[in-house]
Scaffold this motif. Structure first.
Motif, PDB file in Angstrom:
ATOM      1  N   VAL A  97     -72.876 -66.520 -31.491  1.00 22.64           N
ATOM      2  CA  VAL A  97     -72.952 -67.699 -30.622  1.00 22.64           C
ATOM      3  C   VAL A  97     -74.142 -68.571 -30.990  1.00 22.64           C
ATOM      4  O   VAL A  97     -74.049 -69.813 -31.027  1.00 22.64           O
ATOM      5  N   LYS A  98     -75.258 -67.943 -31.299  1.00 23.48           N
ATOM      6  CA  LYS A  98     -76.454 -68.688 -31.697  1.00 23.48           C
ATOM      7  C   LYS A  98     -76.188 -69.487 -32.968  1.00 23.48           C
ATOM      8  O   LYS A  98     -76.561 -70.680 -33.073  1.00 23.48           O
ATOM      9  N   LYS A  99     -75.514 -68.861 -33.915  1.00 18.99           N
ATOM     10  CA  LYS A  99     -75.218 -69.538 -35.177  1.00 18.99           C
ATOM     11  C   LYS A  99     -74.248 -70.693 -34.969  1.00 18.99           C
ATOM     12  O   LYS A  99     -74.391 -71.773 -35.574  1.00 18.99           O
ATOM     13  N   ILE A 100     -73.279 -70.513 -34.093  1.00 18.69           N
ATOM     14  CA  ILE A 100     -72.320 -71.586 -33.794  1.00 18.69           C
ATOM     15  C   ILE A 100     -73.035 -72.796 -33.191  1.00 18.69           C
ATOM     16  O   ILE A 100     -72.827 -73.943 -33.599  1.00 18.69           O
ATOM     17  N   ASN A 101     -73.900 -72.535 -32.232  1.00 22.82           N
ATOM     18  CA  ASN A 101     -74.630 -73.624 -31.564  1.00 22.82           C
ATOM     19  C   ASN A 101     -75.532 -74.372 -32.546  1.00 22.82           C
ATOM     20  O   ASN A 101     -75.614 -75.614 -32.521  1.00 22.82           O
ATOM     21  N   GLU A 102     -76.208 -73.625 -33.399  1.00 24.93           N
ATOM     22  CA  GLU A 102     -77.097 -74.261 -34.376  1.00 24.93           C
ATOM     23  C   GLU A 102     -76.300 -75.082 -35.380  1.00 24.93           C
ATOM     24  O   GLU A 102     -76.708 -76.213 -35.748  1.00 24.93           O
TER      25      GLU A 102
END
Length: 343
Positions: free
Chosen positions: A265-270
Motif C-alpha cells: 500500500v505504501k508503494k502504491i501511494n508513493e
C-alpha cells in the motif's frame, strides 16, 4: 514449549557400613527411608532434599553414590522445581553418570530368585549346590534420559542457547535418540536459528513426509523470506492436504499469498504521486494477489466460521476483489461475532 514428562522411576542402591560407622549408617537409613516414604507418597518436595541428605552422608563417609543425587533430581523435576532440578542434572551429566548397576542373582531350591553381592554370588556359584541359574545382569543406562530431561528443563525455562548446546552434545553420543532430535528443532527455533531448524525439519520430512506439523513449520520458516514465499505456499498446501482442518495453515497460506500488505500500500501511494499508470498497475497486481488468496480464505472460514480473524480477513478480500454482496455478508457476520464477545 516442551511439557516435562518423566517416567518417575527412581533407582535403588544399597550400602553396608562398617561396624564402627553405626552412627553414619543410622543417619543414612533414616534419611533414605524418609526419602523413599515421601517419594512413594508423591510428596516430592520432601523427598528431594532427603535423597540429597542421604547422598551427602554417603559422600562424607567415602561411599559417594550419584544414584541418590539422581533420585533427588527426579523428585525436584516432578515437583517443577526447575532451578534445583537443572543444577542436579547438570552435575550428573558432568560426572558422566549412567545409573548402570550390575545385579547378581540365583535361584534357590524352591525356585525363588535371590539377590547377592558380587563376593557372595561368586562364592556360591563356585561351591554351593543349593543355588542354580546364576545371572549377572547390567541395568540399562539412564544417560540418554538425563540429556532429554535437562533439555526439557532448559527449554521450559527459556535457556534456549544452553538447550541447543546440550542437545548437540547429546546427539553426538546418542545420534538416534528420537526425543533429542525432536527437541533439537524446538531449541533451534526458540533460539532464533531458523536455518538449522529448517534443516532439522527437512531431515524429519525425508523420513516421514506425511507429517502435517512439519510441513506447516517449514512453511512458516519459508514465509519469513519473500524470496521463498512460493516454497512456503507449497509447504502450507501440503500440510492442508494431510490435515484438511489445519486452520493455522490456511491462515498462513492466505497471508503468504497476499504478501507484505503495508509495504504494498505504501508503494502504491508513493507511485501514484508521480506515475498514475504505474500506480494502477500496482493496484491490479495487489488485487490479483488477493484474488489468489480468496479460495484459501474461504477454506479457512469454512474450517473456523466463528473465528473473527477468518471472517474479517474474508470480508477484506471480498471488498478488495469487489465482491460487494459477499463483503456485506461477512461484515454482518463480523458484527454478530463482535457483539457476542461484548456480552
Amino acid at each position: 514449549m516442551k511439557k516435562l514428562i518423566l517416567g518417575i522411576a527412581i533407582l535403588a542402591s544399597s550400602f553396608t557400613f562398617a561396624q564402627k560407622d553405626k552412627d553414619a549408617s543410622a543417619k543414612f537409613d533414616a534419611a533414605n527411608k524418609a526419602a523413599m516414604d515421601a517419594f512413594n507418597a508423591k510428596n516430592y518436595a520432601v523427598a528431594a532434599p532427603k535423597f540429597l541428605e542421604a547422598y551427602e552422608i554417603l559422600k562424607a563417609n567415602g561411599k559417594a553414590d550419584e544414584t541418590y543425587k539422581y533420585n533427588a533430581a527426579i523428585s525436584y523435576a516432578v515437583n517443577n522445581n526447575i532451578p534445583e532440578a537443572t543444577k542436579l542434572y547438570e552435575e550428573l551429566i558432568a560426572a558422566n553418570y549412567t545409573g548402570e548397576q550390575t545385579t547378581y542373582t540365583a535361584k534357590d531350591k524352591q525356585g525363588q530368585v535371590q539377590s547377592f553381592d558380587k563376593t557372595m554370588w561368586t562364592t556360591l556359584k563356585g561351591k554351593s549346590k543349593d543355588y542354580t541359574d546364576f545371572k549377572e545382569e547390567k541395568t540399562p543406562s539412564v544417560e540418554p534420559e538425563l540429556y532429554e530431561t535437562l533439555a526439557t528443563l532448559y527449554l521450559n525455562s527459556k535457556q534456549n542457547d544452553k538447550a541447543v548446546a546440550l542437545i548437540e552434545k547429546g546427539l553426538s553420543k546418542f545420534p538416534n535418540n528420537a526425543k533429542l532430535k525432536d527437541f533439537q528443532g524446538t531449541a533451534y527455533y526458540a533460539s532464533g536459528n531458523n536455518d538449522k531448524f529448517a534443516t532439522v525439519i527437512k531431515e524429519q520430512l525425508a523420513k516421514d513426509p506425511n507429517n502435517a506439523e512439519n510441513w506447516y513449520n517449514l512453511g512458516v520458516l519459508q514465509s519469513k523470506n519473500p524470496a521463498s514465499a512460493a516454497e512456503a505456499e507449497v509447504s502450507f498446501k501440503k500440510a492442508i492436504e494431510l490435515k484438511p482442518d489445519f486452520s493455522n495453515a490456511y491462515l498462513n497460506l492466505v497471508y503468504t499469498t497476499i504478501g507484505d500488505e503495508d509495504a504494498a500500500v505504501k508503494k502504491i501511494n508513493e507511485t501514484n504521486r508521480t506515475d498514475k499508470a504505474a500506480g494502477t498497475k500496482l493496484i491490479e497486481e495487489r488485487r490479483a494477489r488477493f484474488a489468489k488468496a480468496l479460495p484459501y480464505a474461504e477454506s479457512w472460514y469454512k474450517v473456523q466460521p466463528e473465528n473473527i480473524d477468518a471472517v474479517s480477513t474474508l470480508k477484506d478480500i471480498y471488498t478488495i476483489t469487489k465482491n460487494t454482496e459477499k463483503a456485506a455478508a461477512m461484515k454482518a457476520k463480523l458484527a454478530e461475532l463482535e457483539a457476542k464477545q461484548t456480552k
